[in-house]
Enzyme design. Structure first.
Site, mmCIF file in Angstrom:
data_model
loop_
_atom_site.group_PDB
_atom_site.id
_atom_site.type_symbol
_atom_site.label_atom_id
_atom_site.label_comp_id
_atom_site.label_asym_id
_atom_site.label_seq_id
_atom_site.Cartn_x
_atom_site.Cartn_y
_atom_site.Cartn_z
ATOM 1 N N GLU A 191 -9.210 -1.674 10.515
ATOM 2 C CA GLU A 191 -7.750 -1.727 10.635
ATOM 3 C C GLU A 191 -7.271 -1.450 12.048
ATOM 4 O O GLU A 191 -6.257 -1.971 12.479
ATOM 5 C CB GLU A 191 -7.124 -0.659 9.746
ATOM 6 C CG GLU A 191 -7.026 -1.039 8.303
ATOM 7 C CD GLU A 191 -6.530 0.147 7.515
ATOM 8 O OE1 GLU A 191 -7.222 0.514 6.570
ATOM 9 O OE2 GLU A 191 -5.488 0.720 7.890
ATOM 10 N N ILE A 243 0.845 -1.197 0.000
ATOM 11 C CA ILE A 243 0.000 0.000 0.000
ATOM 12 C C ILE A 243 0.878 1.244 0.000
ATOM 13 O O ILE A 243 1.767 1.382 0.852
ATOM 14 C CB ILE A 243 -0.938 0.017 1.226
ATOM 15 C CG1 ILE A 243 -2.034 -1.023 1.029
ATOM 16 C CG2 ILE A 243 -1.536 1.392 1.416
ATOM 17 C CD1 ILE A 243 -3.198 -0.862 1.964
ATOM 18 N N GLY A 244 0.622 2.126 -0.936
ATOM 19 C CA GLY A 244 1.404 3.369 -1.023
ATOM 20 C C GLY A 244 0.593 4.549 -0.529
ATOM 21 O O GLY A 244 -0.156 5.167 -1.288
ATOM 22 N N SER A 287 5.595 -1.436 2.956
ATOM 23 C CA SER A 287 5.956 -2.803 3.379
ATOM 24 C C SER A 287 5.769 -3.781 2.231
ATOM 25 O O SER A 287 4.722 -3.779 1.585
ATOM 26 C CB SER A 287 5.073 -3.267 4.533
ATOM 27 O OG SER A 287 5.166 -2.376 5.587
ATOM 28 N N SER A 325 1.806 6.726 2.778
ATOM 29 C CA SER A 325 2.740 7.728 3.318
ATOM 30 C C SER A 325 3.747 8.173 2.257
ATOM 31 O O SER A 325 4.079 7.422 1.346
ATOM 32 C CB SER A 325 3.523 7.136 4.489
ATOM 33 O OG SER A 325 2.662 6.795 5.524
#
Lengths: 340, 379
Positions: free
Chosen positions: B249, B129-130, B164, B132
């Protein structure tokens, strides 16, 4: 406490209890931290005094959940009444023992660890005290008429007079009968105090949130400051965890499956939370919260007194650890957590 | 405990838990995996992910027509909890299974669902996941990566950080600004794209963690072309997409079980009793209450209720607990004169001491969460 699901009947009970307790908040007796006979009479009339006693014994036969609704409501409103002591503890024990005298008009309860001295709530208003004594493996009890010649050394704490009684050795001690009954009584006491503590924390959270929202300093509400937000979040967090532990215990009580660990988890969490909550709430209220006039000490005093009653957090935590010994201890921890 | 569980039977949840626990016990006994703290970040094992997929433990809430299990969020909660408590290597499929699949189910096009969901549920398709960026940490709406409309699609330019698994994953969601900030509110004009990590113009550079391990990356996107079909949902819906699933989440068991393996290994080694018992009982009590609080939020989300404040509380309390376990274990081991340092618990302790700092940062810092909680209570 936030109960995940209440029946219509139980919601009505909560509304009724809230109305009675809320009306008592500003009465003279409550403000003076005195027992409120008007409230007590009202509670009697609607069947909330002999709350859990069976109908054949003149009670309302309330379930644990319903008892939690009522006790939680009183604590949430910052009102002290001896329903727990009179009905859920003394009344239950006397009935379980089959005590020939039965309940008096108002009983209170205390535990003695040495057979001589005891911390006792409501000694100033109750008619008799039921004192329970764990003498080694044996559980004893005695009935003490609270006449004026009993030396009480009273201390008022959060709207309850807590007495320190001594010289109990001379009482007429009788076995409670089944040894398991004494342990059950102690567990019930822990459950009752845990419920009350969770309720009081809900009240203190609402009160502190409201105060910091409406009190202005440096040109804005206190709650706009991150340092103050931290205090609110601390109260919200620990009281939510305490509530969860109590709901977990209530679930077990409602299905008659409560084990020692369930009581221990509850009493540990509420006890640890009480310290955090009291500190943060007083800090957020500033100096006004330290005054007799302000309601905050009704909550904080009760939180301190209740968290030590029927075993403080450290005592229950030690019991919890004792139950986790043996070769299966690692798997037992996870079983304890998940209940499976 | 009596599970209040809507239309999923309590017995069903218990048997699911037992069945998975039995499988994981077998795996551990046979040495199929070595339990790890923070296993949802550190334990990358694609064979294990595929086996979980075959056994029906992934894509739990994905409808059967997309290759999933069509089960409830409560059943998913039970599976997640058991996997984490066992320290199982779940990092490979974690992001795809936890975030990407639910997001695709809500926002994805039919083509996107058919392309990705069955392979995610099979444990074969891994995602990153992009969100930040170097200049956007907690303030996510300030992202500067740009998506510019071109013929047939978009060109994306910018950089993402703390991504990650980007060095191993197939694709990642990229949050971009597709409308310039002038004239729109900060939360508007954001869009997400599904970008294959082997696209021309994508460069993945490792960010090595303090212990020398490689989980995080910085990902540079230089005029990366994606077709219109790679837009997640609608253009301009990015903020809603990244915030709508936050309660899931924040409230999950990964917020209080990241150091459970350390805790269990200390208990197993017996060190916890002689040298750490005063706090041991308090930690067990808190863990039990966290389980109840977290599953309570899962129940409410299952019933379609809002639980944003409590979800934030689970993360705030849970991640603090994870850290307290590390501090306690360090104390207990020191009191034991270093006994256990060479045993599994010593290994877990060192790993946990390194990972600990991230617990209260990832997925919303504790500082941000305190604001969320307080606003929820005083608004």
């Amino acid at each position: 406490m936030m109960f995940p699901s209440l029946s219509v009947e139980d919601r009505d009970l909560r509304v009724m209890a809230d109305a009675l307790f809320a009306a008592a908040i500003d009465r003279e007796a409550t403000r003076n931290l005195d027992f409120d006979p008007v409230l007590w009479k009202e509670l009697e009339e609607v069947g909330l005094v002999r709350l859990t006693a069976p109908e054949w014994d003149g009670g309302s036969n309330a379930s644990w959940l319903q008892a939690a609704v009522v006790l939680g409501s009183a604590a949430d409103n910052g009102i002290q009444v001896p329903i727990a002591e009179h009905d859920l503890l003394a009344g239950w024990l006397l009935r379980a023992i089959g005590d020939p005298d039965g309940s008096s008009a108002l009983d209170t309860v205390g535990i003695t660890h040495d057979g001589d001295s005891c911390v006792l709530p409501w000694g100033d208003v109750a008619e008799t005290a039921v004192i329970v004594y764990q003498a080694g493996r044996e559980w004893l009890y005695a009935r003490l008429p609270l006449t004026s010649d009993v030396s009480q050394s009273p201390v008022s704490f959060g709207g309850v007079t807590w007495s320190f009684l001594t010289g109990l050795g001379a009482l007429n001690w009788k076995p409670v009968g089944d040894a398991g009954l004494g342990a059950l009584f102690f567990q019930r006491g822990a459950a009752v105090r845990s419920i009350q503590l969770a309720g009081a924390m809900e009240g203190i959270l609402a009160m502190t949130a409201e105060y910091t929202r409406t009190r202005n300093q440096f040109g804005q509400p206190l709650v706009k400051f991150q340092a103050v937000q931290r205090l609110i979040a601390d109260i919200a967090g620990d009281s939510a965890l305490a509530s969860a532990a109590v709901l977990r215990l209530l679930d077990a009580l409602m299905t008659d499956s409560a084990a020692e660990a369930d009581f221990a988890v509850a009493k540990s969490c509420v006890g640890r939370a009480a310290e955090v909550v009291v500190r943060a709430a007083h800090q957020a209220h500033g100096a006004i919260g330290t005054t007799h006039e302000h309601r905050l000490h009704r909550y904080s005093g009760a939180l301190y007194a209740w968290s030590q009653d029927f075993g403080g957090a450290a005592i229950w935590e030690r019991r919890l650890v004792e139950r986790m010994a043996g070769p299966q201890r690692a798997t037992n921890v996870w079983r304890l957590v998940t209940g499976v | 405990m009596n599970q209040r569980s809507g239309n999923v039977s309590s017995d069903g949840l218990v048997s699911l838990r037992r069945e998975l626990r039995g499988f994981l016990d077998d795996c551990r006994r046979e040495g199929r995996f070595t339990p790890s703290v923070d296993c949802w970040v550190r334990g990358w094992d694609e064979d294990f992910s595929k086996e979980l997929g075959q056994r029906g433990y992934l894509g739990m809430t994905v409808p059967q027509k997309y290759g999933g299990q069509g089960r409830s969020h409560l059943e998913r909660f039970v599976v997640t909890e058991e996997l984490l408590a066992a320290g199982a290597p779940v990092a490979a499929h974690w992001i795809a299974d936890r975030q990407i699949a639910p997001s695709l189910m809500v926002h994805g096009t039919e083509e996107q669902k058919r392309n990705y969901l069955p392979r995610i549920a099979a444990g074969e398709c891994y995602f990153a996941i992009g969100m930040s960026e170097p200049d956007s940490g907690s303030d996510l709406a300030s992202v500067q990566t740009k998506g510019t409309k071109v013929d047939g699609g978009y060109r994306i330019t910018g950089s993402k950080v703390w991504t990650s698994g980007a060095h191993r994953a197939e694709a990642f969601f990229v949050l971009t600004r597709t409308t310039t900030l002038e004239g729109v509110a900060k939360h508007q004009g954001l869009s997400q794209f599904i970008v294959p990590l082997d696209s021309a113009g994508v460069e993945v550079r490792p960010i090595v963690s303090a212990d020398g391990m490689h989980h995080f990356n910085e990902v540079f996107l230089d005029e990366v072309f994606v077709p219109d079909a790679a837009v997640l949902g609608r253009i301009g819906d990015g903020w809603n997409q990244v915030t709508s699933e936050l309660a899931f989440e924040r409230s999950g068991p990964e917020r209080f079980l990241s150091t459970y393996v350390l805790f269990e290994s200390m208990v197993d080694a017996g060190l916890a009793y002689d040298h750490g018992s005063p706090q041991l009982g308090a930690l067990v009590a808190r863990l039990a209450a966290l389980h109840t609080l977290s599953s309570g939020v899962a129940n409410r989300l299952h019933r379609g209720e809002l639980a944003d404040t409590d979800a934030a509380l689970v993360k705030l309390l849970g991640t603090a607990f994870e850290g307290d376990v590390v501090a306690w274990a360090g104390d207990a081991m020191a009191l034991a004169g270093g006994k256990g340092l060479a045993a599994p618990c010593g290994h877990h302790l060192r790993a946990a001491q390194v990972q600990r700092a991230g617990f209260t940062l990832r997925g919303g810092t504790s500082e941000v969460l305190r604001g969320v909680v307080t606003r929820g209570l005083t608004a």
